[in-house]
Design an enzyme around this catalytic site. Structure first.
Site, mmCIF file in Angstrom:
data_model
loop_
_atom_site.group_PDB
_atom_site.id
_atom_site.type_symbol
_atom_site.label_atom_id
_atom_site.label_comp_id
_atom_site.label_asym_id
_atom_site.label_seq_id
_atom_site.Cartn_x
_atom_site.Cartn_y
_atom_site.Cartn_z
ATOM 1 N N SER A 238 0.838 -1.188 0.000
ATOM 2 C CA SER A 238 0.000 0.000 0.000
ATOM 3 C C SER A 238 0.881 1.249 0.000
ATOM 4 O O SER A 238 1.736 1.392 -0.873
ATOM 5 C CB SER A 238 -0.979 -0.051 1.182
ATOM 6 O OG SER A 238 -2.014 0.888 1.036
ATOM 7 N N GLU A 365 -9.435 -5.059 -4.100
ATOM 8 C CA GLU A 365 -8.755 -4.180 -3.153
ATOM 9 C C GLU A 365 -9.724 -3.417 -2.242
ATOM 10 O O GLU A 365 -9.616 -3.448 -1.019
ATOM 11 C CB GLU A 365 -7.883 -3.162 -3.912
ATOM 12 C CG GLU A 365 -6.733 -3.746 -4.699
ATOM 13 C CD GLU A 365 -5.478 -3.947 -3.870
ATOM 14 O OE1 GLU A 365 -5.523 -3.734 -2.646
ATOM 15 O OE2 GLU A 365 -4.450 -4.326 -4.459
ATOM 16 N N HIS A 462 -7.723 -5.812 -0.107
ATOM 17 C CA HIS A 462 -6.522 -5.104 0.315
ATOM 18 C C HIS A 462 -5.981 -5.727 1.597
ATOM 19 O O HIS A 462 -6.724 -5.957 2.545
ATOM 20 C CB HIS A 462 -6.884 -3.638 0.535
ATOM 21 C CG HIS A 462 -5.722 -2.701 0.601
ATOM 22 N ND1 HIS A 462 -4.825 -2.563 -0.429
ATOM 23 C CD2 HIS A 462 -5.326 -1.824 1.576
ATOM 24 C CE1 HIS A 462 -3.928 -1.647 -0.103
ATOM 25 N NE2 HIS A 462 -4.199 -1.188 1.103
#
Length: 555
Positions: A238, A365, A462
């Site tokens: 990220s 995600e 995610h």
């Protein structure tokens, strides 16, 4: 066994994380970045006498987040620039080094999260290093200089009217600099933190400079832990992944690592104008002047609280533009000496052609951000069209996502589009840019959507890939991320992902071919063996994204 390591700053005693792995935690790589060193580039860590205890993680950077299984920040915690090391026991020769940068929107998170325990990776023959760095305003806030630095602000809160669209509902800012104003008069107890001794303004991207300081510590000290300073892989997820690719194009980081692993790199960057506007909003909420002295006069706790107030204002105001949908105030600041060029441009120009790159994103995600309540809920087509307009997206892009998901509800179309906007498409463009610049880029996609002993549906969202890549599936604190207790097929997938990371860190080859043709994408797909080959989420559509510019320059 007495697991003591001798560094140039002093000795540190570790502990047995497993029979065959020693860990040493909370080792300072730079001085505490507060007081006279606040808002400055990191300073060398002071030496210590005796043997330092290395059995506990160091304090986390200032933040308001409280994450499962990780320590929280407490006002007064200052020794936040520390590393943690896991090394095979006994170490055999000079081993490859993997350095991990945690994510968290440049605002929260720490190396102490249970996802990032380095024991399993160390068992493959790596020396694993995780680290903390400055976050939020302390690490990524723009401290203005020049004429901007001498303009005081009048601040206030107007919850009902939402005056000042640029500030979002609840906060308004007006710049009202006056002739002869001197911000260093009555600057407060910490005015010495406003500028460096040579009179220069505080640098942007201080969190990235912390990472470089950590890499220099690794270069100088990792040999004491059995690591090879000439064979370092920088990895992150990220915002941590984007930080890693930023370092690929930063001159100060050149030569400190040979490879990069970037999972779900996030696309937004800020111009200095965007960053300066954000500073004015935060200063308004904090009740201070948007000047070096004004910002230094309030505590880190006050800036954390002010940032949270600004975020909340954006969340409550659907008319506040692109930040309404998932307010994130901080990103790497482009321009200036620390990051003069964005990674896509720098990689395409060959700035890091000698650094191998391994990229990955997940296929769902943004479903995680929806599940934890981080992003706005869109339920109508009109809201989806407004979302596209606020981000400057072509209307054909939205229609393409609708057409590719016939019958899908608006929230699913929105989450797919938002996930590809912030993560998926940017990941593919990084691979293409690096290949175009003469570098080796390996691309992969995490699409594991069956889990547990009963093989029920789970989200490839995610962060779900990281416990697999670290080999930490069995920690109960991670069950939400991975969709419950893992089954045998999940453990088999984790073994493959751990091996790919380890092999890439050691040799630069994760086990599949690099991207060679920038017009076609060759992505390795991570799934469990029982997931049918036809059951795959669609990847970002190249044609649909052709008119969208990256990196994303949005506040």
């Amino acid at each position: 066994m007495d697991d003591v390591f001798e560094t140039t700053h002093g000795a540190v005693r570790g502990f047995r994380a497993a029979d065959d792995v020693v860990a040493a935690l909370g080792i300072p790589y730079a001085a505490p970045p507060f007081g006279a060193d606040r808002f400055r580039a990191p300073r060398p860590a002071p030496p210590w006498s005796g043997v330092r205890d290395g059995t506990a993680f160091g304090p986390v950077a200032p933040q308001s987040a409280e994450l499962p299984g990780a320590p929280s920040w407490r006002p007064g915690d200052e020794d936040v620039l520390t590393v943690n090391v896991w090394t095979p026991a006994p170490a055999t020769g000079r081993l490859p080094v993997l350095v991990w940068i945690h994510g968290g929107a440049y605002t929260f998170g720490s190396s102490a999260q249970p996802d990032f325990d380095g024991t399993a990776l160390a068992r493959t023959g790596l020396v694993v290093v995780t680290l903390n760095y400055r976050l939020g305003f302390e690490g990524f806030g723009h401290v203005p200089a020049g004429s901007d630095a001498y303009a005081p602000v009048s601040v206030g809160v107007d919850v009902d009217s939402g005056a000042g669209a640029g500030a979002g509902a609840g906060v308004y800012v007006s710049v009202c600099g006056g002739a002869g104003f001197d911000p260093y008069v009555s600057a407060g107890a910490h005015s010495d933190a406003a500028t460096d001794p040579d009179g220069s303004a505080p640098p942007d991207n201080r969190g990235l400079l912390d990472l470089i300081a950590a890499l220099r510590w690794i270069r100088d000290e990792i040999g004491a832990f059995g690591g090879d300073p000439g064979n370092v892989t920088l990895a992150g997820q990220s915002s941590g992944a984007t930080a890693a690719v930023c370092l690929m194009v930063m001159e100060e980081a050149r030569g400190l690592f040979r490879r990069v692993i970037a999972h779900s790199p996030v696309s937004p960057f800020h111009t200095r104008g965007i960053a300066a506007s954000t500073t004015r909003e935060i200063a308004a909420a904090a009740g201070c002047e948007a000047t070096p002295a004004g910002l230094a006069s309030v505590t880190p706790q006050a800036l954390v609280a002010a940032s949270d107030q600004v975020v909340d204002a954006y969340r409550r105001d659907p008319a506040s533009g692109s930040r309404h949908y998932d307010p994130s105030l901080f990103a790497p600041v482009l321009g200036g000496s620390t990051l003069p060029v964005d990674p896509l441009t720098g990689l395409a120009e060959g700035a890091a052609r000698g650094v191998n790159l391994l990229l990955c994103h997940t296929t769902e995600e943004y479903w995680l951000l929806d599940a934890v309540g981080s992003c706005a809920k869109l339920t109508t087509d009109a809201q989806l069209d407004r979302f596209a307009a606020d981000f400057g997206l072509d209307g054909d892009l939205v229609e393409g996502y609708r057409s590719a998901r016939p019958g899908a509800p608006v929230p699913d179309v929105h989450l797919a589009l938002f996930g590809d906007l912030l993560f998926g498409e940017f990941t593919h463009r990084l691979a293409e840019a690096h290949a175009a610049g003469g570098g080796l880029a390996h691309l992969s996609v995490f699409d594991r959507r069956r889990g547990g002993a009963d093989r029920t549906a789970v989200r490839a969202w995610h962060c779900a890939d990281i416990p697999f890549a670290f080999g930490n599936l069995d920690d109960d604190r991670l069950s939400f991320l991975v969709g419950g207790a893992p089954g045998p097929e999940d453990h088999e997938l984790a073994r493959r992902m751990v091996r790919a990371w380890s092999d890439f860190a050691a040799t630069g080859d994760p086990g599949w071919a690099p991207v060679t043709d920038t017009t076609r994408r060759t992505a390795h797909v991570w799934t469990t063996v029982d997931q049918p080959a036809g059951d795959r989420r669609p990847l970002p559509d190249r044609a649909l994204w052709a008119t969208t510019d990256f990196p994303l320059l949005r506040p």
